[in-house]
Design a protein around this motif. Structure first.
Motif, PDB file in Angstrom:
ATOM      1  N   THR A 214     109.024 104.244  77.878  1.00 54.82           N
ATOM      2  CA  THR A 214     108.304 105.375  77.296  1.00 54.82           C
ATOM      3  C   THR A 214     107.194 104.885  76.387  1.00 54.82           C
ATOM      4  OG1 THR A 214     109.838 105.509  75.452  1.00 54.82           O
ATOM      5  CG2 THR A 214     110.302 106.897  77.343  1.00 54.82           C
ATOM      6  N   SER A 215     106.191 105.724  76.215  1.00 53.55           N
ATOM      7  CA  SER A 215     105.109 105.422  75.283  1.00 53.55           C
ATOM      8  C   SER A 215     105.630 105.564  73.862  1.00 53.55           C
ATOM      9  CB  SER A 215     103.938 106.374  75.520  1.00 53.55           C
ATOM     10  OG  SER A 215     104.336 107.707  75.281  1.00 53.55           O
TER      11      SER A 215
ATOM     12  N   SER B 135     104.750 110.047  77.365  1.00 55.13           N
ATOM     13  CA  SER B 135     104.472 109.490  78.682  1.00 55.13           C
ATOM     14  C   SER B 135     105.511 108.442  79.059  1.00 55.13           C
ATOM     15  CB  SER B 135     103.090 108.837  78.700  1.00 55.13           C
ATOM     16  OG  SER B 135     102.104 109.757  78.337  1.00 55.13           O
ATOM     17  N   VAL B 136     105.637 108.221  80.369  1.00 48.51           N
ATOM     18  CA  VAL B 136     106.565 107.239  80.903  1.00 48.51           C
ATOM     19  C   VAL B 136     105.828 106.405  81.937  1.00 48.51           C
ATOM     20  CG1 VAL B 136     108.680 106.939  82.267  1.00 48.51           C
ATOM     21  CG2 VAL B 136     108.568 108.717  80.530  1.00 48.51           C
TER      22      VAL B 136
ATOM     23  N   GLY C 190     106.352 109.024  72.841  1.00 47.62           N
ATOM     24  CA  GLY C 190     107.390 109.699  73.597  1.00 47.62           C
ATOM     25  C   GLY C 190     106.901 110.714  74.612  1.00 47.62           C
TER      26      GLY C 190
END
Length: 98
Positions: free
Chosen positions: A43-44, A49-50, A47
């Motif tokens: 995850t970024s 983006s993946v 939280g």
């Protein structure tokens, strides 16, 4: 961090990522695109983006969880012209690197 959902990665036969509502574990959706099984996910920091790495030797970037809520001091910085140049830049759904 700010959503009550879980993302899981899967292999054969669809090689998809599945989004589940928590705590009911009802499937909300599927993210497809890998030609081989999804091996890893990360995850970024915010939280939202993946990134997934597949056996097809691709990285796929997904905007899954939406934008996190801004803190009061971050909102003030954006309104006054400060902040990051990337603060409002969307990922645009799916991006793939091979």
């Amino acid at each position: 961090r700010h959503e009550r959902e879980i993302l899981s990665s899967h292999g054969y036969s669809k090689n998809q990522l599945c989004l589940w509502k928590y705590p009911s574990l009802v499937k909300v959706g599927e993210l497809t695109g890998h030609q081989g099984r999804a091996l890893h996910m990360a995850t970024s920091p915010d939280g939202s983006s993946v990134v997934s790495a597949g056996a097809d030797e691709t990285l796929r970037f997904w905007r899954v969880f939406g934008e996190p809520p801004l803190a009061k001091d971050e909102k003030a910085g954006l309104l006054s012209g400060g902040g990051s140049l990337l603060a409002g830049a969307p990922l645009g759904g799916l991006r793939s690197i091979r």
